[in-house]
Design an enzyme around this catalytic site. Sequence first.
Site, mmCIF file in Angstrom:
data_model
loop_
_atom_site.group_PDB
_atom_site.id
_atom_site.type_symbol
_atom_site.label_atom_id
_atom_site.label_comp_id
_atom_site.label_asym_id
_atom_site.label_seq_id
_atom_site.Cartn_x
_atom_site.Cartn_y
_atom_site.Cartn_z
ATOM 1 N N LYS A 126 0.869 -1.190 0.000
ATOM 2 C CA LYS A 126 0.000 0.000 0.000
ATOM 3 C C LYS A 126 0.895 1.225 0.000
ATOM 4 O O LYS A 126 2.020 1.179 0.515
ATOM 5 C CB LYS A 126 -0.869 0.023 1.258
ATOM 6 C CG LYS A 126 -2.084 0.936 1.148
ATOM 7 C CD LYS A 126 -3.239 0.226 0.480
ATOM 8 C CE LYS A 126 -4.411 1.104 0.202
ATOM 9 N NZ LYS A 126 -5.576 0.341 -0.265
ATOM 10 N N ASP A 166 -7.042 4.259 -4.533
ATOM 11 C CA ASP A 166 -7.708 4.133 -3.239
ATOM 12 C C ASP A 166 -8.326 5.517 -2.991
ATOM 13 O O ASP A 166 -8.524 6.284 -3.944
ATOM 14 C CB ASP A 166 -6.717 3.723 -2.133
ATOM 15 C CG ASP A 166 -7.408 3.288 -0.837
ATOM 16 O OD1 ASP A 166 -7.875 2.143 -0.764
ATOM 17 O OD2 ASP A 166 -7.501 4.095 0.115
HETATM 18 P P1 NDP Z 1 -12.898 7.705 -2.827
HETATM 19 O O1 NDP Z 1 -11.856 8.735 -2.639
HETATM 20 O O2 NDP Z 1 -13.482 7.527 -4.179
HETATM 21 O O3 NDP Z 1 -14.091 7.944 -1.801
HETATM 22 C C1 NDP Z 1 -13.882 7.957 -0.410
HETATM 23 C C2 NDP Z 1 -15.141 8.433 0.270
HETATM 24 O O4 NDP Z 1 -14.994 8.462 1.689
HETATM 25 C C3 NDP Z 1 -15.484 9.817 -0.118
HETATM 26 O O5 NDP Z 1 -16.860 9.998 -0.022
HETATM 27 C C4 NDP Z 1 -14.699 10.605 0.949
HETATM 28 O O6 NDP Z 1 -15.093 11.903 1.084
HETATM 29 C C5 NDP Z 1 -15.011 9.808 2.165
HETATM 30 N N1 NDP Z 1 -13.978 10.000 3.167
HETATM 31 C C6 NDP Z 1 -12.642 9.957 3.005
HETATM 32 N N2 NDP Z 1 -12.014 10.167 4.160
HETATM 33 C C7 NDP Z 1 -12.981 10.382 5.065
HETATM 34 C C8 NDP Z 1 -12.970 10.670 6.440
HETATM 35 N N3 NDP Z 1 -11.811 10.794 7.120
HETATM 36 N N4 NDP Z 1 -14.161 10.782 7.050
HETATM 37 C C9 NDP Z 1 -15.326 10.639 6.373
HETATM 38 N N5 NDP Z 1 -15.385 10.369 5.070
HETATM 39 C C10 NDP Z 1 -14.242 10.252 4.433
HETATM 40 O O7 NDP Z 1 -12.285 6.360 -2.285
HETATM 41 P P2 NDP Z 1 -12.773 4.873 -2.511
HETATM 42 O O8 NDP Z 1 -14.234 4.823 -2.745
HETATM 43 O O9 NDP Z 1 -11.854 4.285 -3.506
HETATM 44 O O10 NDP Z 1 -12.431 4.218 -1.099
HETATM 45 C C11 NDP Z 1 -13.391 4.100 -0.043
HETATM 46 C C12 NDP Z 1 -12.977 2.987 0.901
HETATM 47 O O11 NDP Z 1 -12.926 1.752 0.183
HETATM 48 C C13 NDP Z 1 -11.605 3.151 1.547
HETATM 49 O O12 NDP Z 1 -11.633 2.543 2.814
HETATM 50 C C14 NDP Z 1 -10.719 2.335 0.628
HETATM 51 O O13 NDP Z 1 -9.551 1.913 1.296
HETATM 52 C C15 NDP Z 1 -11.636 1.180 0.321
HETATM 53 N N6 NDP Z 1 -11.354 0.397 -0.866
HETATM 54 C C16 NDP Z 1 -11.182 0.968 -2.098
HETATM 55 C C17 NDP Z 1 -10.966 0.174 -3.195
HETATM 56 C C18 NDP Z 1 -10.852 0.716 -4.577
HETATM 57 O O14 NDP Z 1 -10.680 -0.066 -5.488
HETATM 58 N N7 NDP Z 1 -10.961 2.006 -4.788
HETATM 59 C C19 NDP Z 1 -10.858 -1.284 -3.077
HETATM 60 C C20 NDP Z 1 -11.123 -1.790 -1.757
HETATM 61 C C21 NDP Z 1 -11.333 -0.959 -0.711
HETATM 62 P P3 NDP Z 1 -13.989 13.017 0.771
HETATM 63 O O15 NDP Z 1 -13.083 12.542 -0.293
HETATM 64 O O16 NDP Z 1 -14.840 14.145 0.373
HETATM 65 O O17 NDP Z 1 -13.211 13.186 2.053
HETATM 66 O O1 2IT Z 2 -7.938 -1.579 -0.791
HETATM 67 C C1 2IT Z 2 -7.877 -2.067 -1.931
HETATM 68 O O2 2IT Z 2 -8.005 -3.283 -2.128
HETATM 69 C C2 2IT Z 2 -7.666 -1.158 -3.065
HETATM 70 N N1 2IT Z 2 -7.605 0.052 -2.864
HETATM 71 C C3 2IT Z 2 -7.496 -1.710 -4.443
HETATM 72 C C4 2IT Z 2 -6.080 -2.163 -4.655
HETATM 73 C C5 2IT Z 2 -5.736 -2.586 -6.056
HETATM 74 O O3 2IT Z 2 -4.560 -2.903 -6.243
HETATM 75 O O4 2IT Z 2 -6.592 -2.627 -6.939
#
Ligand code: NDP
Ligand code: 2IT
Length: 446
Positions: A126, A166
């Site tokens: 990561k 992420d």
């Molecule tokens: P995005 O940046 O697209 O969205 C994140 C969301 O969470 C936004 O709505 C953001 O709002 C909000 N957010 C971020 N930080 C905070 C905080 N401290 N408090 C409250 N809200 C918050 O990210 P993803 O959708 O990609 O990721 C969301 C979650 O899913 C994370 O935990 C990530 O690790 C996990 N994840 C992502 C994957 C991927 O492929 N993208 C895969 C697996 C897991 P804002 O940006 O306005 O702060």
């Molecule tokens: O938390 C996760 O699994 C991700 N943000 C996706 C990682 C990836 O390599 O696609």
Amino acid sequence: MSEYINKIIAEVKAKNPAEPEFHQAVQEVAESLDVVLERHPEYKAARILERMVEPERTIIFRVPWMDDQGNIRINRGFRVEFNSAIGPYKGGLRFHPSVTLGILKFLGFEQIFKNSLTTLPMGGGKGGSDFDPKGKSDNEVMRFCQSFMTELFRHIGPDTDVPAGDIGVGGREIGFLFGQYKRLRNEFSGVLTGKGLNWGGSLVRPEATGFGAVYFAEEMLKTRGEKIDGKVFAVSGFGNVAWGAVIKINQLGGKVVTLSGPDGFIYDKDGISGEKIDYMLKLRASAQDAVEPYAKEFKVPFYAGKRPWGIKVDVAMPCATQNELDGNDAKELIKNGCICVCEGANMPTTLEGYKVFTDAKILYSPGKASNAGGVATSGLEMSQNSMRLPWSREEVDNRLHEIMIRIHNTCVTTADRFGFPGNYVIGANIAGFLKVADAMLDQGLV
Ligand code: NDP
Ligand code: 2IT
């Protein structure tokens, strides 16, 4: 808990001070593994868990860049290369002001087990930066990404370490990062996933984490004779993962009534569907850090500073960030009749929340199992890049669906085998661990 496990947890805390999220992730996994380590003294003898909690390599670097006014800005960049026993390091990059080494270590540690569960050959890693994308112009984001990659490129590669997105890192950032890598290496390769469709990306990757989490929820509900059709969902976040989840829930006949941001949550009792889902993309792209504009646009209530877990729903899907659902939230959900909690984010539930769900015996899946569809589809992107052949949307989606069904079954059967029926956390941790542990044993003292 055995003395052996307590000692490992205590050592991790002492050796890695000020990294509470990393401690939390290690504690949850280590406690699940007690039973395995009792049954398999060979893992203890080889000190497999002690080795696993120490990253193979951690890279920390300066990221200088210039803003639109000509001011010099300095951020910190990281890549934690945690474990490469079963494949190249693989995991996302997070750009958010809250990023610290401890946050990335928790995420990298979780990624080891998640990637192992996908059945694909990917190790765990990561990275990211404390860069805040909020309010930045495209040019500023580009300059930042170019500077970040100017250091990172020497540490990664398609067979070494393959980053992806992420929080705060989506298609735009992956594009800028890829462009700079290609320029520095003079090489077009699958070094990043989440790429654009015209230059090596995979269909379904943007939706994959959310789709996969909903496929997982569907399997969980099936174990109790239930289905998604007709169920009401609370979703948190409004980013990439929440967006994919909302699309798939709608396709399967469910209704999503909440979204949240750092500013609070919105409650849309008629359901978030059609043009409202497209609006989520606009909201995300505006980089304003707020979900309130949704309430204004569609004239629904907004609850400032609150989380959506007090709303009466059948299923909850936390899809925003770590520790966004605590013990009180968990009690509230159960009081209101929630039967299933399926994590889209990484570690969104605190250890207290986990205990509340387990005691209440509701369906509860940890992110490392239910959000594995994102990285699994990254793995499928890597396969397509290696073959230099893109698959159709249907092919990728079918493979993703099969992988999620397989992960679900693995969690259930492993939890049963070790005497914790219905406990997806223990099932996921043990199954993820065994594959990596055996690979480490095979490879000697590395
Ligand atoms: P995005 O940046 O697209 O969205 C994140 C969301 O969470 C936004 O709505 C953001 O709002 C909000 N957010 C971020 N930080 C905070 C905080 N401290 N408090 C409250 N809200 C918050 O990210 P993803 O959708 O990609 O990721 C969301 C979650 O899913 C994370 O935990 C990530 O690790 C996990 N994840 C992502 C994957 C991927 O492929 N993208 C895969 C697996 C897991 P804002 O940006 O306005 O702060
Ligand atoms: O938390 C996760 O699994 C991700 N943000 C996706 C990682 C990836 O390599 O696609």
